[in-house]
Design an enzyme around this catalytic site. Structure first.
Site, PDB file in Angstrom:
ATOM      1  N   HIS A 307       7.515   6.983   3.227  1.00 45.22           N
ATOM      2  CA  HIS A 307       8.025   5.652   3.647  1.00 45.22           C
ATOM      3  C   HIS A 307       8.572   5.511   4.836  1.00 45.22           C
ATOM      4  O   HIS A 307       9.300   6.625   5.281  1.00 45.22           O
ATOM      5  CB  HIS A 307       8.648   5.262   2.416  1.00 45.22           C
ATOM      6  CG  HIS A 307       8.768   3.785   2.105  1.00 45.22           C
ATOM      7  ND1 HIS A 307       9.773   2.879   2.887  1.00 45.22           N
ATOM      8  CD2 HIS A 307       8.076   2.918   1.515  1.00 45.22           C
ATOM      9  CE1 HIS A 307       9.665   1.666   2.744  1.00 45.22           C
ATOM     10  NE2 HIS A 307       8.674   1.656   1.786  1.00 45.22           N
ATOM     11  N   ASP A 364       3.534   2.930  -4.743  1.00 44.58           N
ATOM     12  CA  ASP A 364       2.166   3.087  -5.059  1.00 44.58           C
ATOM     13  C   ASP A 364       1.660   4.079  -5.621  1.00 44.58           C
ATOM     14  O   ASP A 364       0.308   4.236  -6.058  1.00 44.58           O
ATOM     15  CB  ASP A 364       1.543   2.724  -3.395  1.00 44.58           C
ATOM     16  CG  ASP A 364       1.653   1.415  -2.783  1.00 44.58           C
ATOM     17  OD1 ASP A 364       1.929   1.482  -1.838  1.00 44.58           O
ATOM     18  OD2 ASP A 364       1.538   0.238  -3.621  1.00 44.58           O
TER      19      ASP A 364
HETATM   20  C1  SDX Z   1       4.145   0.298   1.035  1.00 42.33           C
HETATM   21  O1  SDX Z   1       7.694  -0.787   4.478  1.00 42.33           O
HETATM   22  C2  SDX Z   1       7.729  -1.029   2.999  1.00 42.33           C
HETATM   23  O2  SDX Z   1       8.482  -1.398   2.662  1.00 42.33           O
HETATM   24  C3  SDX Z   1       6.238  -1.010   2.542  1.00 42.33           C
HETATM   25  C4  SDX Z   1       6.150  -0.816   1.036  1.00 42.33           C
HETATM   26  C5  SDX Z   1       6.702  -2.357   0.437  1.00 42.33           C
HETATM   27  O3  SDX Z   1       7.081  -2.446  -0.787  1.00 42.33           O
HETATM   28  O4  SDX Z   1       6.338  -3.212   1.057  1.00 42.33           O
HETATM   29  O5  SDX Z   1       7.277   0.055   0.433  1.00 42.33           O
HETATM   30  C6  SDX Z   1       4.804  -0.593   0.285  1.00 42.33           C
HETATM   31  O6  SDX Z   1       3.403   0.247   2.288  1.00 42.33           O
HETATM   32  C7  SDX Z   1       4.394   1.753   0.778  1.00 42.33           C
HETATM   33  C8  SDX Z   1       3.887   2.868   1.658  1.00 42.33           C
HETATM   34  C9  SDX Z   1       2.342   3.118   1.112  1.00 42.33           C
HETATM   35  N1  SDX Z   1       1.379   3.858   2.209  1.00 42.33           N
HETATM   36  C10 SDX Z   1       1.298   5.219   1.743  1.00 42.33           C
HETATM   37  O7  SDX Z   1       1.562   5.620   0.485  1.00 42.33           O
HETATM   38  C11 SDX Z   1       0.411   5.554   2.734  1.00 42.33           C
HETATM   39  C12 SDX Z   1       0.823   7.290   2.980  1.00 42.33           C
HETATM   40  N2  SDX Z   1       1.943   7.268   3.656  1.00 42.33           N
HETATM   41  C13 SDX Z   1       1.856   7.282   4.966  1.00 42.33           C
HETATM   42  O8  SDX Z   1       0.866   6.786   5.653  1.00 42.33           O
HETATM   43  C14 SDX Z   1       3.276   7.049   5.672  1.00 42.33           C
HETATM   44  O9  SDX Z   1       4.360   7.757   4.728  1.00 42.33           O
HETATM   45  C15 SDX Z   1       3.871   5.530   5.926  1.00 42.33           C
HETATM   46  C16 SDX Z   1       2.704   4.902   6.547  1.00 42.33           C
HETATM   47  C17 SDX Z   1       4.183   5.131   4.626  1.00 42.33           C
HETATM   48  C18 SDX Z   1       4.846   5.849   6.680  1.00 42.33           C
HETATM   49  O10 SDX Z   1       4.459   6.344   7.954  1.00 42.33           O
HETATM   50  P1  SDX Z   1       5.753   6.512   8.993  1.00 42.33           P
HETATM   51  O11 SDX Z   1       7.150   6.082   8.592  1.00 42.33           O
HETATM   52  O12 SDX Z   1       5.178   5.748  10.542  1.00 42.33           O
HETATM   53  O13 SDX Z   1       5.857   8.216   9.170  1.00 42.33           O
HETATM   54  P2  SDX Z   1       4.913   8.841  10.137  1.00 42.33           P
HETATM   55  O14 SDX Z   1       3.364   8.296   9.695  1.00 42.33           O
HETATM   56  O15 SDX Z   1       5.427   8.964  11.395  1.00 42.33           O
HETATM   57  O16 SDX Z   1       5.065  10.269   9.382  1.00 42.33           O
HETATM   58  C19 SDX Z   1       6.172  11.225   9.663  1.00 42.33           C
HETATM   59  C20 SDX Z   1       5.536  12.586   9.423  1.00 42.33           C
HETATM   60  C21 SDX Z   1       4.246  13.153  10.146  1.00 42.33           C
HETATM   61  O17 SDX Z   1       4.094  14.278  10.277  1.00 42.33           O
HETATM   62  P3  SDX Z   1       4.392  15.103  11.699  1.00 42.33           P
HETATM   63  O18 SDX Z   1       3.715  14.319  12.826  1.00 42.33           O
HETATM   64  O19 SDX Z   1       6.168  14.990  11.832  1.00 42.33           O
HETATM   65  O20 SDX Z   1       3.785  16.667  11.611  1.00 42.33           O
HETATM   66  O21 SDX Z   1       5.277  12.681   7.930  1.00 42.33           O
HETATM   67  C22 SDX Z   1       3.783  12.771   7.874  1.00 42.33           C
HETATM   68  C23 SDX Z   1       3.162  12.464   9.177  1.00 42.33           C
HETATM   69  O22 SDX Z   1       1.885  13.088   9.436  1.00 42.33           O
HETATM   70  N3  SDX Z   1       3.506  12.190   6.582  1.00 42.33           N
HETATM   71  C24 SDX Z   1       2.608  12.437   5.645  1.00 42.33           C
HETATM   72  C25 SDX Z   1       2.571  11.495   4.811  1.00 42.33           C
HETATM   73  N4  SDX Z   1       3.325  10.345   5.183  1.00 42.33           N
HETATM   74  C26 SDX Z   1       3.840  10.847   6.351  1.00 42.33           C
HETATM   75  N5  SDX Z   1       1.911  13.605   5.566  1.00 42.33           N
HETATM   76  C27 SDX Z   1       1.107  13.787   4.506  1.00 42.33           C
HETATM   77  N6  SDX Z   1       0.971  12.727   3.395  1.00 42.33           N
HETATM   78  C28 SDX Z   1       1.768  11.539   3.604  1.00 42.33           C
HETATM   79  N7  SDX Z   1       1.649  10.577   2.806  1.00 42.33           N
END
Ligand code: SDX
Length: 430
Positions: A307, A364
């Site tokens: 998140h 989710d």
């Molecule tokens: C919702 O914003 C809100 O409040 C949203 C929400 C709401 O109520 O409205 O809470 C609802 O959208 C919840 C999130 C649902 N999405 C997912 O579950 C999809 C999976 N999650 C990711 O796509 C990600 O965690 C996000 C999009 C939620 C957040 O992305 P960020 O903050 O941009 O973080 P990032 O992509 O920069 O990740 C940081 C690191 C990366 O690794 P490195 O580059 O440091 O090596 O963490 C890793 C990412 O690859 N990472 C994950 C991961 N999420 C982040 N690795 C594996 N699985 C994951 N789910």
């Protein structure tokens, strides 16, 4: 702490005021940055940028705190329901009985949609995604209420209360009608004797020869699901609603845009992606170990994890995890997806990759298991998220609309394209 900050740019110092929120959050007020220094701030993804002052929802991502108008989500989950929380989010406090009764009456009275809109469904192929239909139908809804969608801010505000109740009621009806259209089933009219969530399940699943009966607490589980989605500060879709509202657009157009933003798999679309992920893991015979490894190698994403704000457990995920167990137990369903989800959660919470990146289950991760147990098809999951988030979108639209100093949202950019060059004709062209 000083109430200003000094930034040195080149050989000059520039002073900027500091802002402090009621929960102690601090911000550098850079609204005069460009005028004073010629510089802009750059923050792709807005992870470090506050777009507004808001009184609606407070999140402390480090501590896993979520409050609506000061009320902790845990207390609202235990003592409140979706419609009461909707009023809290929209109007700022828990409603006195007479106000709550009036709101519920207005929601009940607005449950049907204009028969002219029934024909809109004829224009969609049965394979159209429900989120595409929902967004289109919400914007079309405004056409039937020109007095509420005039884009004359004063007039739209004058009808705000009716519009809020109408949207909260009709988004549910449109969702159920979308499902019926896709299934080739006749529409089911709302039953005014049923409460909000049960009326939705009635419009989804009742048959001409027998009405839907909520035998296992499905309506209660759905009401909790909707309540937990009511608002979540400046997430992608809510920020989109504010962006559209900032241009003066009416509430129908603004929430229609919010639906489009919510659809993405990184946002509300994740609840569909979680079930797909769990089913793929189940089919492959993997106990989750291989999948976790793939996620760590960047070959997969553990959907429902991570998140932008929560760097601790999403409090909604905790509540939904318990609700998922409860609904499966009351329905006597043994869903292997729940066991896989719990194994994935356990493995991830113990794995350095996830611990270092502070990746925890989000809203989710478990919600799809509840929706699946209730009988909602996977492709309708994000529609359910939209129904739940409607109060938050409405409340955020109102904060923009109520603020006479509100400015159109128009971010700047850093241009990295071609610099000046002259046009040289490439010969005669059409
Ligand atoms: C919702 O914003 C809100 O409040 C949203 C929400 C709401 O109520 O409205 O809470 C609802 O959208 C919840 C999130 C649902 N999405 C997912 O579950 C999809 C999976 N999650 C990711 O796509 C990600 O965690 C996000 C999009 C939620 C957040 O992305 P960020 O903050 O941009 O973080 P990032 O992509 O920069 O990740 C940081 C690191 C990366 O690794 P490195 O580059 O440091 O090596 O963490 C890793 C990412 O690859 N990472 C994950 C991961 N999420 C982040 N690795 C594996 N699985 C994951 N789910």
């Amino acid at each position: 702490m000083e109430d200003t900050a000094t930034i040195r740019l080149g050989s000059e110092n520039f002073e900027f005021p500091l802002l402090k929120g009621t929960e102690g959050e601090m911000a550098l007020d850079t609204r005069t940055l460009r005028a004073k220094s010629g510089f802009i701030a750059f923050d792709e993804g807005y992870g470090n940028t506050g777009s507004c002052l808001s009184d609606i929802t407070f999140i402390d991502g480090e501590k896993g705190i979520l409050r609506h108008r000061g009320y902790p989500i845990e207390q609202l989950a235990e003592h409140s329901g979706f419609l009461e929380t909707a009023m809290l989010v929209i109007y700022g406090d828990l409603p006195p009985e007479e106000c709550f009764d009036a709101f519920r009456f207005s929601v009940r009275e607005n449950a049907s949609i204009h028969t002219g809109m029934h024909h809109h469904f004829d224009g969609f192929p049965s394979y159209a995604h429900p989120m595409a239909i929902l967004s289109a139908m919400l914007n079309s809804l405004g056409a039937y209420y020109p007095e509420m969608s005039s884009n004359d801010r004063e007039q739209d505000l004058a009808h705000f209360n009716e519009t809020a109740a109408l949207l909260i009621s009709k988004v549910r009806t449109i969702a159920a009608m979308t499902y019926r259209m896709k299934m080739g089933l006749p529409f089911v009219y709302p039953d005014h004797n049923r409460r909000y969530a049960e009326n939705f399940l009635h419009m989804m699943f009742s048959k001409p020869y027998n009405d839907y009966v909520d035998e296992h607490g499905a309506a209660k589980a759905l009401d909790l699901f909707l309540m937990l989605h009511a608002d979540h500060e400046q997430n992608c879709s809510t920020s989109t609603v504010r962006m559209v509202a900032s241009g003066g657009a009416n509430l129908f157009a603004s929430v229609s845009a919010g639906v489009c933003a919510l659809w993405g798999p990184s946002h509300g679309g994740a609840n569909m992606a979680v079930i797909q992920m769990l089913e793929d893991i189940h089919k492959s015979g993997d106990d989750g170990t291989r999948f976790i490894q793939a996620a760590k190698e960047g070959k997969a994403k553990l959907m429902g994890f991570g998140h932008r704000v929560y760097k601790n457990y999403d409090p909604r995920a905790k509540i939904l995890g318990k609700s998922a167990e409860g609904i499966l137990k009351s329905m006597d369903i043994k869903d292997p997806m729940l066991d896989i989800a719990k194994r994935l959660e356990q493995a991830a919470l113990e794995d350095p990759y996830f611990i270092e990146r502070k990746l925890y289950p989000n809203v989710d991760f478990y919600s799809g298991i509840i929706l699946k147990a209730i009988g909602i098809p996977v492709e309708m999951f994000t529609v359910m998220f939209a129904i739940g988030r409607m109060p938050g979108w409405i409340a955020n639209w109102k904060e923009i609309a109520d603020n006479p100093k509100s400015r159109i949202h128009r971010p700047r950019q850093i241009y990295t394209g071609a610099t000046l060059r002259d046009y040289v004709a490439m010969g005669e062209r059409e």
